[in-house]
Design a protein around this motif. Structure first.
Motif, PDB file in Angstrom:
ATOM      1  N   GLY A 154     -22.728  22.987   8.323  1.00  0.00           N
ATOM      2  CA  GLY A 154     -21.552  23.924   7.973  1.00  0.00           C
ATOM      3  C   GLY A 154     -20.492  24.347   8.692  1.00  0.00           C
ATOM      4  O   GLY A 154     -19.734  24.762   8.515  1.00  0.00           O
ATOM      5  N   LEU A 155     -20.784  23.920  10.007  1.00  0.00           N
ATOM      6  CA  LEU A 155     -19.656  24.109  11.053  1.00  0.00           C
ATOM      7  C   LEU A 155     -19.317  22.815  11.928  1.00  0.00           C
ATOM      8  O   LEU A 155     -20.295  22.107  12.461  1.00  0.00           O
ATOM      9  CB  LEU A 155     -20.166  25.320  12.037  1.00  0.00           C
ATOM     10  N   ARG A 156     -18.278  22.841  12.245  1.00  0.00           N
ATOM     11  CA  ARG A 156     -17.512  21.564  13.120  1.00  0.00           C
ATOM     12  C   ARG A 156     -16.623  22.164  13.861  1.00  0.00           C
ATOM     13  O   ARG A 156     -15.706  22.965  13.646  1.00  0.00           O
ATOM     14  CB  ARG A 156     -16.844  20.661  12.023  1.00  0.00           C
TER      15      ARG A 156
ATOM     16  N   ARG B 268     -17.745  39.411  18.431  1.00  0.00           N
ATOM     17  CA  ARG B 268     -17.651  40.169  17.178  1.00  0.00           C
ATOM     18  C   ARG B 268     -16.705  39.451  16.182  1.00  0.00           C
ATOM     19  O   ARG B 268     -16.706  39.299  15.177  1.00  0.00           O
ATOM     20  CB  ARG B 268     -17.533  41.799  17.508  1.00  0.00           C
ATOM     21  N   ARG B 269     -15.448  39.384  16.988  1.00  0.00           N
ATOM     22  CA  ARG B 269     -14.317  38.720  16.220  1.00  0.00           C
ATOM     23  C   ARG B 269     -14.549  37.151  15.882  1.00  0.00           C
ATOM     24  O   ARG B 269     -14.270  36.752  14.708  1.00  0.00           O
ATOM     25  CB  ARG B 269     -13.131  38.520  17.164  1.00  0.00           C
ATOM     26  N   LEU B 270     -15.376  36.343  16.459  1.00  0.00           N
ATOM     27  CA  LEU B 270     -15.831  34.969  16.046  1.00  0.00           C
ATOM     28  C   LEU B 270     -16.626  35.105  14.728  1.00  0.00           C
ATOM     29  O   LEU B 270     -16.598  34.529  13.928  1.00  0.00           O
ATOM     30  CB  LEU B 270     -16.670  34.453  17.382  1.00  0.00           C
ATOM     31  N   ARG B 271     -17.798  36.201  14.904  1.00  0.00           N
ATOM     32  CA  ARG B 271     -18.669  36.228  13.915  1.00  0.00           C
ATOM     33  C   ARG B 271     -17.767  36.751  12.610  1.00  0.00           C
ATOM     34  O   ARG B 271     -18.098  36.163  11.635  1.00  0.00           O
ATOM     35  CB  ARG B 271     -19.770  37.346  14.061  1.00  0.00           C
TER      36      ARG B 271
ATOM     37  N   PRO C 299     -25.668  37.369  11.880  1.00  0.00           N
ATOM     38  CA  PRO C 299     -25.047  36.247  12.233  1.00  0.00           C
ATOM     39  C   PRO C 299     -25.868  34.870  12.012  1.00  0.00           C
ATOM     40  O   PRO C 299     -27.064  35.098  12.314  1.00  0.00           O
ATOM     41  CB  PRO C 299     -24.637  36.592  13.643  1.00  0.00           C
ATOM     42  N   ARG C 300     -25.415  33.891  11.717  1.00  0.00           N
ATOM     43  CA  ARG C 300     -26.343  32.663  11.462  1.00  0.00           C
ATOM     44  C   ARG C 300     -26.015  31.825  12.842  1.00  0.00           C
ATOM     45  O   ARG C 300     -26.893  31.036  13.323  1.00  0.00           O
ATOM     46  CB  ARG C 300     -25.532  31.829  10.296  1.00  0.00           C
ATOM     47  N   TRP C 301     -24.798  31.627  13.418  1.00  0.00           N
ATOM     48  CA  TRP C 301     -24.529  30.797  14.556  1.00  0.00           C
ATOM     49  C   TRP C 301     -24.865  31.335  15.935  1.00  0.00           C
ATOM     50  O   TRP C 301     -25.172  31.047  16.987  1.00  0.00           O
ATOM     51  CB  TRP C 301     -23.126  30.079  14.412  1.00  0.00           C
ATOM     52  N   ILE C 302     -23.926  32.670  16.119  1.00  0.00           N
ATOM     53  CA  ILE C 302     -24.062  33.279  17.383  1.00  0.00           C
ATOM     54  C   ILE C 302     -24.875  34.504  17.285  1.00  0.00           C
ATOM     55  O   ILE C 302     -24.695  35.373  16.641  1.00  0.00           O
ATOM     56  CB  ILE C 302     -22.639  33.621  17.670  1.00  0.00           C
ATOM     57  N   THR C 303     -26.280  34.367  17.653  1.00  0.00           N
ATOM     58  CA  THR C 303     -27.064  35.418  17.596  1.00  0.00           C
ATOM     59  C   THR C 303     -27.109  36.391  19.121  1.00  0.00           C
ATOM     60  O   THR C 303     -26.681  35.709  20.333  1.00  0.00           O
ATOM     61  CB  THR C 303     -28.540  34.838  17.324  1.00  0.00           C
ATOM     62  N   THR C 304     -27.627  37.425  18.790  1.00  0.00           N
ATOM     63  CA  THR C 304     -27.571  38.320  19.998  1.00  0.00           C
ATOM     64  C   THR C 304     -29.031  38.432  20.625  1.00  0.00           C
ATOM     65  O   THR C 304     -30.121  38.264  19.673  1.00  0.00           O
ATOM     66  CB  THR C 304     -27.304  39.686  19.547  1.00  0.00           C
ATOM     67  N   VAL C 305     -29.452  38.330  22.074  1.00  0.00           N
ATOM     68  CA  VAL C 305     -30.869  38.128  22.289  1.00  0.00           C
ATOM     69  C   VAL C 305     -30.655  39.351  23.208  1.00  0.00           C
ATOM     70  O   VAL C 305     -29.991  39.783  24.240  1.00  0.00           O
ATOM     71  CB  VAL C 305     -30.762  36.958  23.480  1.00  0.00           C
TER      72      VAL C 305
END
Length: 101
Positions: A8-10, A73-76, A86-92
């Motif tokens: 779903g992301l390119r 945050r803006r990207l999300r 978030p599905r793609w950028i996750t916080t560790v």
């Protein structure tokens, strides 16, 4: 590689274009750089300091690490269906961020 393609992301690195599904997503230059950097190393965790160094070519001495937080945050908000989960950028927690393919 020219395109990073996930479910779903390119991310078209050469054209600097991002698509979610069949919808183009408008990103700033730094947002794109951050996404492309993270997506090029799926599942690898990067600290804010590492991201400042790699994406901003700066360091915490010269730039506030909160810059990274704001850009994530803006990207999300632009990429995720639900930015709070978030599905793609996750916080560790306690470490930084990673891209989930």
């Amino acid at each position: 590689t020219e395109s990073l393609v996930f479910d779903g992301l390119r991310v078209d690195v050469r054209a600097r274009e991002v698509m979610v599904g069949d919808q183009p997503v408008g990103l700033t230059a730094k947002e794109f750089d951050l996404l492309a950097f993270l997506a090029a190393a799926p599942r690898q965790v990067f600290s804010r300091a590492q991201l400042l160094e790699q994406v901003w070519e700066s360091s915490a001495e010269f730039q506030d690490p909160a810059t990274v937080t704001v850009h994530v945050r803006r990207l999300r908000q632009k990429l995720e269906t639900n930015p709070d989960e978030p599905r793609w950028i996750t916080t560790v927690f306690g470490v930084g961020y990673r891209f989930e393919p």
